[in-house]
Scaffold this active site. Structure first.
Site, PDB file in Angstrom:
ATOM      1  N   LYS A   1      -5.938   1.905  -1.266  1.00 46.04           N
ATOM      2  CA  LYS A   1      -7.115   1.915  -0.370  1.00 46.04           C
ATOM      3  C   LYS A   1      -6.752   2.522   0.982  1.00 46.04           C
ATOM      4  CE  LYS A   1      -6.150  -2.907   0.896  1.00 46.04           C
ATOM      5  NZ  LYS A   1      -6.432  -4.307   0.522  1.00 46.04           N
TER       6      LYS A   1
ATOM      7  N   ARG B   1     -13.593 -14.906   0.862  1.00 43.36           N
ATOM      8  CA  ARG B   1     -13.929 -13.561   1.312  1.00 43.36           C
ATOM      9  C   ARG B   1     -14.770 -12.848   0.262  1.00 43.36           C
ATOM     10  NH1 ARG B   1      -9.327  -8.959   2.473  1.00 43.36           N
ATOM     11  NH2 ARG B   1      -9.171  -9.051   0.201  1.00 43.36           N
TER      12      ARG B   1
ATOM     13  N   TYR C   1      -1.271   5.253  34.111  1.00 45.22           N
ATOM     14  CA  TYR C   1      -2.568   4.718  34.544  1.00 45.22           C
ATOM     15  C   TYR C   1      -2.411   3.287  35.047  1.00 45.22           C
ATOM     16  CZ  TYR C   1      -5.218   8.523  32.364  1.00 45.22           C
ATOM     17  OH  TYR C   1      -5.746   9.729  32.037  1.00 45.22           O
TER      18      TYR C   1
ATOM     19  N   MET D   1      -4.032   8.350  26.290  1.00 48.38           N
ATOM     20  CA  MET D   1      -4.668   8.815  25.061  1.00 48.38           C
ATOM     21  C   MET D   1      -3.749   9.741  24.263  1.00 48.38           C
ATOM     22  SD  MET D   1      -8.181  11.005  24.503  1.00 48.38           S
ATOM     23  CE  MET D   1      -9.282   9.825  25.261  1.00 48.38           C
TER      24      MET D   1
HETATM   25  C1  LIG Z   1      -5.271  -4.876  -0.030  1.00 48.49           C
HETATM   26  C2  LIG Z   1      -5.284  -5.708  -1.259  1.00 48.49           C
HETATM   27  C3  LIG Z   1      -4.140  -5.816  -2.057  1.00 48.49           C
HETATM   28  C4  LIG Z   1      -2.800  -5.255  -1.628  1.00 48.49           C
HETATM   29  O1  LIG Z   1      -2.261  -6.116  -0.659  1.00 48.49           O
HETATM   30  P1  LIG Z   1      -0.812  -5.857   0.003  1.00 48.49           P
HETATM   31  O2  LIG Z   1      -0.630  -7.046   0.865  1.00 48.49           O
HETATM   32  O3  LIG Z   1      -0.954  -4.601   0.788  1.00 48.49           O
HETATM   33  O4  LIG Z   1       0.162  -5.744  -1.099  1.00 48.49           O
HETATM   34  C5  LIG Z   1      -4.230  -6.500  -3.260  1.00 48.49           C
HETATM   35  N1  LIG Z   1      -5.400  -7.075  -3.644  1.00 48.49           N
HETATM   36  C6  LIG Z   1      -6.517  -7.018  -2.878  1.00 48.49           C
HETATM   37  C7  LIG Z   1      -7.749  -7.682  -3.354  1.00 48.49           C
HETATM   38  C8  LIG Z   1      -6.492  -6.344  -1.669  1.00 48.49           C
HETATM   39  O5  LIG Z   1      -7.582  -6.312  -0.907  1.00 48.49           O
END
Ligand SMILES: *Cc1c(COP(=O)(O)O)cnc(C)c1O
Length: 380
Positions: free
Chosen positions: A42, A141, A261, A309
């Protein structure tokens, strides 16, 4: 040629070591017995480039890939052979179910509504569609609640037209080995699984792999550890990212002079200041102001003043000015200053440091394993 020009014009060089990702994948796989090891890609493989990372993991034998959004899956699909399955963690937003089937993506179904829509989509197409179903084991979640699970098991038509690939849940505290929530989530997940005999199961992210074999089930889902983030305080992974910032210029300032800054750094002595062309717009977090570090020839030099920046300033008094000629490189992320170490200086986690790194850097990939393979294939 173009490559060289971009390298010389850019303010920083980001090197991504695909060979280290291979090594990390192998280490994870060596810890999980007969379970399958997927890869979570992702957010463009945590910022490292999913189109470059995915084929390397496929070569290592990975056949299950996770993204968060459908669009990430659509981009990833042409990078992988068709026997690789791509799972969409967020499932399909209402009305986007056909995008999954058109692009060969398998949704993770997280709610009764997503399950109903997928069932209806299967009916429309007149065929069986694969899916993972997520159940909540304590993170609150995504996934079905315990009541919703009861509704599922009471309804023989709940998964009509759906081929259930696996039931999954997600751990909230697996990076803390002794956190009581780990055992609690495991017990809840085991109880759920007992009600779904013969269904494959998946619980562990990177950190979950290192809790105990009880957490592995049939499929593990590492992301962070593949990219070099330590899954817990004891377990290190191979460093994947090197970020080298370029020196723009140096100057000598006197006691009483201020830097950056807000004038938030006050020199207490004569100081050699080196300005490096990386800033918060590149993902070098502003919380690194007055606390960050760079490494030059093994010497740590402190970041002084606020992060701008497009630039940062260092107290380079420990170095010879010639070492910091314009265009020379200082290490911002490297094996001596890992992503996790940078995160700890910035008051965040390695995940945020990696996913913050922006496209403005010159990016290069290296893959020692692939080079070896190429050398092997070259006739003598
Ligand atoms: C992001 C995610 C993972 C991977 O988690 P890591 O801690 O990066 O290994 C696995 N399962 C779900 C549902 C996630 O959202």
């Amino acid at each position: 040629m173009l490559e060289d020009a971009s390298r010389s014009r850019s303010g920083a060089i980001l090197t991504i070591d695909l060979g280290a990702i291979r090594a990390n994948y192998r280490l994870l796989r060596s810890r999980i017995g007969s379970a399958s090891c997927s890869a979570v890609l992702k957010s463009d493989a945590y910022g490292l480039g999913a189109s470059r990372v995915a084929p390397v993991l496929y070569q290592e034998g990975c056949r299950h890939f996770f993204v968060a959004h459908i669009d990430e899956g659509i981009k990833l699909r042409p990078c992988l052979a068709l026997d690789a399955e791509i799972f969409v963690l967020h499932g399909a937003p209402p009305g986007a179910e056909a995008d999954c089937t058109e692009h060969g993506l398998t949704p993770v179904l997280n709610s009764l509504q997503q399950i109903a829509s997928w069932r209806a989509h299967a009916k429309t197409l007149g065929r069986t569609l694969s899916a993972i179903v997520q159940v909540d084991s304590g993170m609150s979640r995504m996934g079905l609640s315990p009541n919703e699970l009861d509704a599922w098991l009471a309804d023989p038509h709940f998964l009509d037209g759906i081929a259930l690939r696996c039931v999954m849940s997600h751990l909230a505290c697996a990076d803390e080995l002794d956190h009581p929530m780990n055992a609690q989530q495991l017990a809840r997940f085991q109880a759920i699984r007992a009600r779904l005999p013969h269904c494959p199961a998946s619980l562990a992210n990177s950190s979950g792999i290192f809790l105990s074999p009880d957490y592995h089930f049939d499929l593990v889902r590492p992301g962070a550890a593949l990219y070099g983030i330590a899954p817990n305080a004891r377990q290190k992974m191979q460093s994947v990212v090197r970020l080298q910032g370029k020196v723009l210029q140096t100057r000598s300032i006197e006691a009483g002079d201020r830097v950056g800054y807000g004038g938030r750094y006050l020199a207490s002595a004569t100081t050699l200041v080196a300005t490096v062309s990386v800033g918060y717009a590149d993902g070098w977090l502003r919380s690194m102001s007055n606390v960050g570090l760079a490494i030059v020839d093994g010497i740590k030099i402190p970041l002084i003043g606020t992060v701008s920046m497009d630039s940062i300033t260092f107290d380079a008094s420990a170095l010879a000015p010639e070492r910091l000629a314009p265009g020379s490189l200082v290490d911002l992320i490297c094996p001596e200053q890992t992503v996790d170490a940078v995160a700890s200086l910035a008051g965040t986690i390695g995940y945020e440091v990696l996913t913050s790194l922006k496209a403005r850097f010159h990016r290069q990939y290296k893959d020692d394993a692939a080079d070896d393979a190429m050398n092997d294939a070259t006739p003598a």
